[in-house]
Scaffold this active site. Structure first.
Site, PDB file in Angstrom:
ATOM      1  N   HIS A 323       0.864  -1.293   0.173  1.00 32.14           N
ATOM      2  CA  HIS A 323       0.011  -0.257   0.091  1.00 32.14           C
ATOM      3  C   HIS A 323       0.940   1.131   0.111  1.00 32.14           C
ATOM      4  CE1 HIS A 323       0.738   1.145   4.134  1.00 32.14           C
ATOM      5  NE2 HIS A 323       0.571  -0.368   4.447  1.00 32.14           N
ATOM      6  N   CYS A 341       3.472  -4.575   6.633  1.00 34.45           N
ATOM      7  CA  CYS A 341       3.216  -4.407   5.150  1.00 34.45           C
ATOM      8  C   CYS A 341       4.233  -3.961   4.396  1.00 34.45           C
ATOM      9  CB  CYS A 341       2.020  -3.192   5.274  1.00 34.45           C
ATOM     10  SG  CYS A 341       0.372  -3.798   5.905  1.00 34.45           S
TER      11      CYS A 341
END
Length: 394
Positions: A323, A341
């Protein structure tokens, strides 16, 4: 003497003539028609998949009635020669049938009757045919080359019995295998990524199938999906870059910052801040998505976060995303600072978001921590030899 001889010969001739006349005069009796029912009269616990049939020998059918306990007639039709009749649908679960047939033969009409009962399950079990993102498959859906088929049963099943009636075919043909996570969930994949353009057809022919402990399959299903282009992203912690390939061609290189590493116990829960090494696949995309670390045990008052993130591509069931995060661009390409992440720039994230589809591959290499587990979306991280041992023997 001559006269006596002539009389004797006439006597023999007359006797022979009378004997032959007597044999030729016996009529052949007419054959009665014979009616056979299948299932046979009095049958119990008949297979729900069976049709009802009536067969006539030495005659033809004039009429057939096959009635269930509610008075409903089982639809069916005779063959062109009217010597057999077959129901147009299976007998089904939990029925008591009364059948009556009339047949015409040389001896006239005969009537036959029979009753039978079909198996009555203690419970009916359904299966959902899904991809790794747990969304049910729809006809002609397109997935990436890392597509994994998930068969999710709503109750525990006899694995061997269920697997015998789960059929996967591919065009072009490849060898694949089932891996059972538990008695509810089976995953199917081949040894290597699918070839672009492959059509995968899944048939779950479970209606009427005994699945253990009085449970039976609810219905049959069939669905086909298509494999799209080969999209493979390789995130290497040695370079802290994500290289994205389209059908083998490098199309973009994106600096990234991955999990900062280390572990912690918060509220009695073990947490890892590594981006686990292994082969992930794209599960879904959200723009934006609310990321809340409390969902995996890290509240905001213990260093957690709750924030809205744009262009987020989810690759694990426990919350790992690729992301955008502008605030870590200083670290992208040189330092790992995330909770797990893969952070990339807003421009790269928008491009990647539009590029990928569910089933596309994201390989994470050279990071620390435990290897990616299958429950996290790590089907392709399981070595093929281990995958085969996870299947149910035929």
């Amino acid at each position: 003497m001559a006269l006596g001889r002539r009389r004797l010969l006439i006597g023999f001739a007359g006797a022979g003539g009378l004997a032959m006349a007597g044999c030729a005069g016996e009529p052949t009796p007419p054959k009665p028609a014979t009616i056979r029912f299948d299932p046979p009269p009095g049958a119990h616990d008949v297979d729900a998949r069976s049709p009802g049939t009536v067969t006539v020998t030495d005659g033809t059918l004039r009429s057939v009635e096959w009635i269930d306990e509610t008075g409903r007639s089982l639809p069916g039709a005779p063959a062109p020669d009217h010597r057999t009749w077959t129901s147009a649908e299976p007998l089904g679960y939990g029925h008591t049938y009364t059948a009556r047939a009339v047949a015409q033969g040389e001896a006239g009409d005969v009537t036959g009757t029979a009753t039978c009962t079909t198996v009555r399950p203690q419970q009916l079990i359904d299966v959902s045919l899904r991809s790794a993102n747990l969304v049910e498959l729809a006809e002609n859906d397109t997935y990436g080359v890392g597509f994994v088929l998930v068969a999710q049963f709503d109750e525990p099943v006899d694995r061997a019995a269920a697997e015998r009636h789960l059929k996967v075919t591919t065009q072009p043909a490849v060898t694949g295998a089932w891996y059972w996570l538990d008695d509810h969930n089976a995953h199917w994949r081949p040894e290597r990524y699918h070839a672009p353009g492959t059509r995968i057809t899944i048939e779950a022919d479970l209606f009427g199938v005994a699945l253990g402990e009085g449970r039976y399959g609810l219905r049959n299903q069939r669905v086909s999906v298509i494999i799209g282009p080969a999209h493979v992203a390789i995130a290497d912690d040695d370079t802290k870059q994500i290289e994205v390939y389209d059908n083998g061609n490098l199309v973009r290189t994106m600096p990234t910052s991955m999990g900062k590493g280390g572990t912690s116990v918060v509220g009695g829960r073990y947490l890892s801040f590594w981006t686990r090494p292994g082969i992930y696949t794209v599960l879904d995309q959200n723009d934006p998505v609310i990321m809340d670390s409390a969902t995996y045990g890290l509240p905001t008052n213990s260093g957690g976060y709750r924030t809205s993130i744009n262009h987020a591509v989810r690759i694990s069931h426990d919350g790992i995303f690729v992301h955008e995060l502008a605030s870590t661009m200083w670290a992208q390409g040189n330092t790992n600072v995330s909770h797990g992440c893969l952070n990339i720039s807003p421009n790269d994230a928008a491009w990647f978001y539009d590029f990928v589809i569910p089933g596309d591959v994201v390989e994470v290499r050279n990071t620390g921590g435990d290897p990616l587990d299958i429950w996290q979306n790590g089907d392709w991280s399981v070595p093929w030899s281990d995958w085969l041992r996870g299947g149910t023997p035929a």
